[in-house]
Design a protein around this motif. Structure first.
Motif, PDB file in Angstrom:
ATOM      1  N   GLU A 109       0.834  -1.193   0.000  1.00 38.47           N
ATOM      2  CA  GLU A 109       0.000   0.000   0.000  1.00 38.47           C
ATOM      3  C   GLU A 109       0.869   1.244   0.000  1.00 38.47           C
ATOM      4  N   VAL A 110       0.409   2.273  -0.678  1.00 35.93           N
ATOM      5  CA  VAL A 110       1.111   3.553  -0.684  1.00 35.93           C
ATOM      6  C   VAL A 110       0.852   4.224   0.648  1.00 35.93           C
ATOM      7  N   THR A 111       1.946   4.605   1.338  1.00 35.02           N
ATOM      8  CA  THR A 111       1.787   5.225   2.656  1.00 35.02           C
ATOM      9  C   THR A 111       2.268   6.672   2.683  1.00 35.02           C
ATOM     10  N   GLU A 112       2.874   7.124   1.602  1.00 28.70           N
ATOM     11  CA  GLU A 112       3.367   8.498   1.564  1.00 28.70           C
ATOM     12  C   GLU A 112       2.698   9.243   0.414  1.00 28.70           C
TER      13      GLU A 112
END
Length: 95
Positions: free
Chosen positions: A66-69
């Protein structure tokens, strides 16, 4: 299988290590024993043995991808010395 004194001296030269005469005789015996063990292992029948990556049926836990930034590309390129079409320009280092 045995290893000769000349082989040991040749390997010592290639490995850039100094081996005294008394060490050569000890190495000759030790390396001969190691090579005999390798011969014994090579003689083992492994045709019915299936290759495996790990001796246990362990599975690595993976996290979700998952993209966290947040996307900060524009901010980083704004402070870069040179960019073009979204790419960083660097000086040529190989002629």
């Amino acid at each position: 299988m045995s290893i000769s004194r000349e082989d040991i001296e040749k390997v010592a030269v290639l490995a850039r290590i100094k081996v005294d005469d008394e060490q050569v005789s000890a190495l000759e015996k030790d390396l001969g024993n190691i090579l005999d063990l390798v011969d014994q292992l090579s003689a083992a029948d492994t045709d019915a043995v299936e290759p495996m990556a790990h001796p246990l049926d362990a599975v690595q836990r993976l996290r979700a991808d998952e993209v966290t930034e947040t996307n900060q590309r524009e901010a980083f390129q704004a402070i870069a010395p040179a960019t073009e079409d979204g790419l960083y320009l660097v000086p040529k280092v190989i002629e």
